[in-house]
Enzyme design. Sequence first.
Site, PDB file in Angstrom:
ATOM      1  N   ASP A  37       0.800  -1.048   0.079  1.00  0.00           N
ATOM      2  CA  ASP A  37      -0.137   0.021  -0.015  1.00  0.00           C
ATOM      3  C   ASP A  37       0.919   1.301  -0.198  1.00  0.00           C
ATOM      4  O   ASP A  37       0.597   2.150  -0.752  1.00  0.00           O
ATOM      5  CB  ASP A  37      -0.960  -0.056   1.136  1.00  0.00           C
ATOM      6  CG  ASP A  37      -1.552   1.395   1.471  1.00  0.00           C
ATOM      7  OD1 ASP A  37      -2.522   1.493   0.502  1.00  0.00           O
ATOM      8  OD2 ASP A  37      -1.457   1.882   2.314  1.00  0.00           O
ATOM      9  N   GLU A  62      -1.848  -5.563  -3.764  1.00  0.00           N
ATOM     10  CA  GLU A  62      -0.971  -4.444  -3.011  1.00  0.00           C
ATOM     11  C   GLU A  62       0.012  -5.231  -2.397  1.00  0.00           C
ATOM     12  O   GLU A  62       1.348  -4.957  -2.294  1.00  0.00           O
ATOM     13  CB  GLU A  62      -1.719  -3.586  -1.682  1.00  0.00           C
ATOM     14  CG  GLU A  62      -2.773  -2.862  -2.167  1.00  0.00           C
ATOM     15  CD  GLU A  62      -3.254  -2.018  -1.136  1.00  0.00           C
ATOM     16  OE1 GLU A  62      -3.573  -0.818  -1.350  1.00  0.00           O
ATOM     17  OE2 GLU A  62      -3.650  -2.731  -0.239  1.00  0.00           O
TER      18      GLU A  62
END
Length: 208
Positions: free
Chosen positions: A25, A97
């Site tokens: 992320d 992610e």
Amino acid sequence: MTALTHPSAAIGSDAHYERLEFLGDAVLDLAIADMLMRRFPEAKEGPLSKQRASIVNGRTLALKAQAIGIGDLLKLGKGEEKSGGREKISILAAAFEAVIGAIYVDGGLAPAQRVVESLFADDIGGPAAERDYKTELQEIAYRRFRAQPVYELISARGPDHAKRFTTRIRIAGRELGVGEGGSKKQSEQAAARAALMRIEDELRERGK
């Protein structure tokens, strides 16, 4: 591979994607921010942040995950498998992610940035680019319902110089949103946005 292992498939173990998701992320945010800064050197922080937020969201990441086949490679627990985990937006986005995080761990920032740039090059528009809710909804409607959104203009009121349009949207016969705007196009975008929010809320309630 840890980056593709859902927690439901690693009960009693930390060998699942959540830590890599956390790292990915941050890497993704940095890579997209860097792309925007280089593409638009004169843009201010506000519009840049707005576009980054429009790109780095669950729906977009889930679409990217599907595009590169992550859904088919996921390792899921039996319950998650039965409940359609391979198509859940939250799981696909998290796994995407995690894969970015794994690339960073294995090779550092440069290869992770190259992957992000190759996947998101077409998503970088103007620094104040608006989200295209109709296109997003069309993709999700086909994937989840195997149907196309149907837009119906239900009212157009007011004088010609300040007319307001109201549009209703149905998917597979079900009304999912109503939107209003100063043009038919704006009212359709508003209706699509309302429908996306409703679908997202329903998925969240079901844990998807």
